[in-house]
Design a protein around this motif. Structure first.
Motif, mmCIF file in Angstrom:
data_model
loop_
_atom_site.group_PDB
_atom_site.id
_atom_site.type_symbol
_atom_site.label_atom_id
_atom_site.label_comp_id
_atom_site.label_asym_id
_atom_site.label_seq_id
_atom_site.Cartn_x
_atom_site.Cartn_y
_atom_site.Cartn_z
ATOM 1 N N ALA A 250 24.445 -16.563 -34.406
ATOM 2 C CA ALA A 250 23.734 -15.611 -33.507
ATOM 3 C C ALA A 250 24.388 -14.117 -33.300
ATOM 4 C CB ALA A 250 23.993 -16.034 -31.878
ATOM 5 N N THR A 251 23.710 -13.168 -33.286
ATOM 6 C CA THR A 251 24.503 -11.676 -33.275
ATOM 7 C C THR A 251 23.864 -11.198 -32.101
ATOM 8 O OG1 THR A 251 22.348 -10.976 -34.438
ATOM 9 C CG2 THR A 251 24.310 -11.556 -35.942
ATOM 10 N N THR A 252 23.020 -11.820 -31.381
ATOM 11 C CA THR A 252 22.334 -11.073 -29.995
ATOM 12 C C THR A 252 22.328 -12.112 -28.790
ATOM 13 O OG1 THR A 252 20.050 -11.259 -30.525
ATOM 14 C CG2 THR A 252 21.127 -8.987 -30.991
ATOM 15 N N GLY A 253 22.127 -11.668 -27.612
ATOM 16 C CA GLY A 253 21.955 -12.551 -26.394
ATOM 17 C C GLY A 253 23.294 -12.985 -25.882
ATOM 18 N N GLY A 254 22.954 -13.855 -24.800
ATOM 19 C CA GLY A 254 24.051 -14.271 -24.067
ATOM 20 C C GLY A 254 24.968 -15.266 -24.696
ATOM 21 N N TRP A 255 25.745 -15.984 -23.822
ATOM 22 C CA TRP A 255 26.776 -17.034 -24.276
ATOM 23 C C TRP A 255 25.847 -18.500 -24.602
ATOM 24 C CZ3 TRP A 255 30.434 -18.435 -26.933
ATOM 25 C CH2 TRP A 255 30.781 -19.833 -27.032
ATOM 26 N N PRO A 256 24.996 -18.563 -24.078
ATOM 27 C CA PRO A 256 23.937 -19.728 -24.389
ATOM 28 C C PRO A 256 23.427 -19.707 -25.772
ATOM 29 C CG PRO A 256 23.669 -19.495 -22.071
ATOM 30 C CD PRO A 256 24.416 -18.087 -22.653
ATOM 31 N N VAL B 207 47.267 -6.048 -40.799
ATOM 32 C CA VAL B 207 46.594 -7.153 -40.262
ATOM 33 C C VAL B 207 46.339 -7.790 -41.643
ATOM 34 C CG1 VAL B 207 44.551 -7.988 -39.081
ATOM 35 C CG2 VAL B 207 45.971 -6.072 -38.097
ATOM 36 N N SER B 208 46.792 -9.105 -41.481
ATOM 37 C CA SER B 208 46.633 -10.086 -42.802
ATOM 38 C C SER B 208 46.005 -11.218 -42.134
ATOM 39 C CB SER B 208 47.568 -10.431 -43.468
ATOM 40 O OG SER B 208 48.763 -11.095 -42.756
ATOM 41 N N GLU B 209 45.737 -12.413 -43.000
ATOM 42 C CA GLU B 209 45.232 -13.490 -42.759
ATOM 43 C C GLU B 209 46.257 -14.420 -41.558
ATOM 44 O OE1 GLU B 209 43.079 -12.153 -46.453
ATOM 45 O OE2 GLU B 209 45.038 -12.483 -45.583
ATOM 46 N N ALA B 210 47.311 -13.697 -41.701
ATOM 47 C CA ALA B 210 48.524 -14.524 -40.869
ATOM 48 C C ALA B 210 48.406 -13.919 -39.539
ATOM 49 C CB ALA B 210 49.737 -14.218 -41.459
ATOM 50 N N ALA B 211 47.769 -12.974 -39.129
ATOM 51 C CA ALA B 211 47.639 -12.361 -37.952
ATOM 52 C C ALA B 211 47.027 -13.420 -36.584
ATOM 53 C CB ALA B 211 46.628 -11.081 -37.831
ATOM 54 N N ASN B 212 47.688 -13.247 -35.679
ATOM 55 C CA ASN B 212 47.265 -14.239 -34.337
ATOM 56 C C ASN B 212 45.835 -14.048 -34.325
ATOM 57 O OD1 ASN B 212 49.832 -15.224 -34.120
ATOM 58 N ND2 ASN B 212 50.196 -13.353 -32.563
ATOM 59 N N LEU B 213 45.208 -15.191 -33.750
ATOM 60 C CA LEU B 213 43.918 -15.312 -33.353
ATOM 61 C C LEU B 213 43.694 -14.713 -32.249
ATOM 62 C CD1 LEU B 213 42.707 -18.806 -34.765
ATOM 63 C CD2 LEU B 213 42.301 -16.382 -35.846
ATOM 64 N N GLU B 214 42.293 -14.385 -31.614
ATOM 65 C CA GLU B 214 42.018 -13.867 -30.337
ATOM 66 C C GLU B 214 42.430 -14.671 -29.205
ATOM 67 O OE1 GLU B 214 41.821 -11.689 -27.294
ATOM 68 O OE2 GLU B 214 40.908 -10.638 -29.196
ATOM 69 N N PRO B 215 43.432 -14.439 -28.359
ATOM 70 C CA PRO B 215 43.693 -14.994 -27.127
ATOM 71 C C PRO B 215 42.939 -15.190 -25.930
ATOM 72 C CG PRO B 215 45.334 -13.132 -27.240
ATOM 73 C CD PRO B 215 44.311 -12.941 -28.397
ATOM 74 N N ARG B 216 42.097 -13.904 -26.002
ATOM 75 C CA ARG B 216 41.117 -13.644 -24.620
ATOM 76 C C ARG B 216 39.849 -13.388 -25.045
ATOM 77 N NH1 ARG B 216 44.802 -9.080 -21.733
ATOM 78 N NH2 ARG B 216 43.038 -9.181 -20.399
ATOM 79 N N PRO B 217 39.148 -14.599 -25.968
ATOM 80 C CA PRO B 217 37.706 -14.285 -26.315
ATOM 81 C C PRO B 217 36.725 -13.947 -25.554
ATOM 82 C CG PRO B 217 38.340 -16.681 -26.786
ATOM 83 C CD PRO B 217 39.841 -16.068 -26.266
ATOM 84 N N ASP B 218 36.807 -14.542 -24.274
ATOM 85 C CA ASP B 218 35.897 -14.645 -22.995
ATOM 86 C C ASP B 218 35.855 -12.886 -22.714
ATOM 87 O OD1 ASP B 218 35.418 -17.134 -23.123
ATOM 88 O OD2 ASP B 218 36.288 -17.390 -21.020
ATOM 89 N N GLU B 219 36.754 -12.195 -22.827
ATOM 90 C CA GLU B 219 36.699 -10.702 -22.584
ATOM 91 C C GLU B 219 36.289 -9.698 -23.970
ATOM 92 O OE1 GLU B 219 40.328 -9.189 -20.079
ATOM 93 O OE2 GLU B 219 41.113 -11.346 -20.439
ATOM 94 N N ARG B 220 36.397 -10.537 -24.977
ATOM 95 C CA ARG B 220 35.842 -9.638 -26.167
ATOM 96 C C ARG B 220 34.391 -9.762 -26.258
ATOM 97 N NH1 ARG B 220 39.415 -9.272 -30.525
ATOM 98 N NH2 ARG B 220 37.544 -8.962 -31.804
ATOM 99 N N ALA C 52 30.626 -12.431 -26.191
ATOM 100 C CA ALA C 52 30.113 -13.973 -26.807
ATOM 101 C C ALA C 52 30.312 -13.945 -28.200
ATOM 102 C CB ALA C 52 28.605 -14.035 -26.237
ATOM 103 N N TYR C 53 29.837 -13.007 -28.882
ATOM 104 C CA TYR C 53 30.027 -12.950 -30.441
ATOM 105 C C TYR C 53 31.316 -13.555 -30.689
ATOM 106 C CZ TYR C 53 29.917 -11.730 -35.291
ATOM 107 O OH TYR C 53 29.792 -11.856 -36.646
ATOM 108 N N THR C 54 32.326 -12.599 -30.577
ATOM 109 C CA THR C 54 33.732 -13.021 -30.862
ATOM 110 C C THR C 54 33.987 -14.410 -30.437
ATOM 111 O OG1 THR C 54 34.632 -10.752 -30.662
ATOM 112 C CG2 THR C 54 36.267 -12.602 -30.350
ATOM 113 N N ARG C 55 33.913 -14.875 -29.167
ATOM 114 C CA ARG C 55 34.076 -16.253 -28.847
ATOM 115 C C ARG C 55 33.445 -17.251 -29.671
ATOM 116 N NH1 ARG C 55 32.063 -18.639 -22.897
ATOM 117 N NH2 ARG C 55 32.859 -20.768 -23.156
#
Length: 500
Positions: A258-264, A309-322, A324-327
């Protein structure tokens, strides 16, 4: 009764027509919008499973009004189409003409829930009724999960029910006939999910150009099917449809999300959809899953000032704030990584900011069009993880040729690091550029959080999201070059020339 006929303005118009206020009624026109709840995956609800659902639900009132004001129905001419307004529906646009005893009843159903109108034509006048705000509010509530389906008249007259059923059955038969035109082979070398999107289309085109047979998993029947491509239709959230698409496949390229819409919407298509793909791949014994993730899963805010920033970078710790797409993309990637530990043969690609193939180069990460000027948040010096769409397809093809199946993760970004100013200089034309200083941007973000937070909503320009979007980062794709063996064949500068 449905919300349409409950509306006071509709009731007044019907009462006036019955009382003879416009003489003898000769025609009735109804426009109705309708909406269904967001689909979060799982067994298909009836409104997505049955092609005639919209007319069975929202059409009952329309037929009932025509029958009441114009008398016995003699015939019905109906037309149904898929415009992509609600891509999960077989048909989202309906036009029906009822030839009744005393005139014509016409109604239009569209997947636009804020539209509703009743026009009654008589021999001495015309009555018009528009929905009140209360009706629009009730229609909007139909998307709530605790209202799973729009109520219809409890006991429509037998004649109304018969004609509604005739129209719905005709649409369902038409849809079944259309689907029958797309047979599937028992086995296929490649399956591409999200095959109607920009990246999915580019992947299918490359596979076909290389002489491969491809099965495309899409939501809608294409207007112009591509030769040499077999199609499976459905939503990624539907395990039955995904299983049908994957059965008999050797390699699955999972682009859909999904690229649009809300979390559902994101949960159903991206998270549940990815789990469905994993389950289908495991069941069918595919030899490789190529999962297209995203650079958005990385902790952009926390990576600022901590080196490349490489593949070893930490993953997003606060995805809800970023957002729905990131989460959703983060949860999906984690599902694939966990499945690899259980034996799923897969590789994970994280493209950067893709452009080309219909995906715009200048988006919100670069600048915004503000009345003939480019509006840049910050000083314009942010490095962009750009990658041209053909180079992304090259990376996918390379991962397949190398048969990478151990859950390897690769960032797919161009090694030439352009900034916002660089992109505008190459593709921004002659528009003047306005730069909003970072302190002002963050102050506006903080101010936006206050009123929205008071009503329980998240600001689209909240401070944490801005910290992520405006993080000063330098990206590396060395692993893609050294392990995957990928180098951009087109490159960002040539890619920019191609999209201009």
């Amino acid at each position: 009764m449905t919300p349409f006929r409950d509306d006071p303005s509709i009731q007044r118009a019907l009462a006036a027509a019955r009382a003879g206020a416009i003489g003898e009624v000769v025609s009735v026109d109804v426009v109705r919008g309708y909406a269904y709840p967001p689909y979060e995956g799982g067994p298909l609800p009836p409104w997505y499973r049955d092609a005639g659902a919209p007319v069975r639900d929202a059409g009952v009132d329309c037929v009932a009004v025509a029958h009441e004001l114009l008398g016995r129905i003699a015939s019905a001419d109906a037309d149904w189409r898929s415009l992509g307004i609600a891509p999960n529906l077989a048909f989202d646009d309906w036009r029906v003409t009822l030839r009744c005893e005393r005139g014509l009843g016409r109604f239009e159903l569209t997947a636009r829930p804020t539209r509703a109108r009743l026009v009654i034509h008589g021999t001495t006048g015309v009555l018009r009724a528009e929905p009140s705000s209360s009706l629009l509010a009730r229609l909007a509530k139909l998307v709530r999960r605790d209202r799973p389906r729009e109520p219809v008249a409890a006991e429509p007259s037998p004649e109304v029910a018969t004609w509604v059923d005739k129209i719905a059955r005709a649409a369902e038969a038409d849809h079944a006939a259309q689907l029958a035109k797309f047979p599937r082979s028992r086995t296929v070398p490649f399956v591409v999910t999200g095959a109607s999107g920009s990246v999915g289309t580019a992947v299918v085109n490359r596979l076909r150009a290389d002489g491969h047979r491809v099965r495309a998993f899409v939501r809608r029947i294409p207007e112009t099917p591509q030769d040499g491509v077999e199609y499976v239709f459905g939503n990624l959230g539907d395990p039955v449809a995904v299983d049908t698409a994957v059965t008999g496949a050797d390699i699955v390229i999972h682009v859909g999300a999904a690229t649009t819409g809300g979390w559902p919407d994101h949960k159903g298509s991206t998270v549940v959809g990815t789990q469905n793909v994993i389950d289908a791949c495991t069941k069918s014994g595919v030899t490789q899953l190529v999962h297209i993730s995203s650079m958005s899963v990385i902790d952009w805010a926390g990576s600022s000032g901590n080196g490349p920033v490489s593949e070893a970078a930490n993953l997003e710790p606060r995805p809800d704030e970023r957002g729905a797409y990131t989460r959703a993309k983060l949860e999906a990637e984690r599902l694939v990584s966990a499945a690899v530990e259980r034996g799923l043969p897969a590789v994970i690609l994280r493209p950067g900011q893709i452009f080309g193939g219909g995906i715009p180069l200048i988006n919100g990460a670069v600048a915004r069009d503000a009345g003939g000027r480019w509006l840049v948040l910050g000083d314009g010096k942010l490095e962009l993880p750009l990658v041209y769409i053909d180079d992304v397809v090259d990376a996918i093809m390379t991962s397949i040729r190398k048969r990478l199946v151990g859950g390897e993760i690769f960032q797919i970004i161009d090694p030439e690091h352009l900034t916002q100013d660089d992109v505008l200089g190459l593709a921004g034309g002659t528009k003047p550029v306005i730069r909003v200083p970072r302190p002002i941007v963050f102050a506006l973000g903080k101010l936006s959080e206050l009123p929205l937070g008071a009503i329980g909503r998240q600001s689209p320009i909240g401070v944490y999201r801005l910290k992520s979007a405006l993080a000063r980062l330098h990206y590396e794709s060395d692993r893609a070059a050294t392990v995957l063996g990928w180098q951009p064949r087109v490159g960002v500068r040539e890619g920019i020339k191609r999209v201009q």
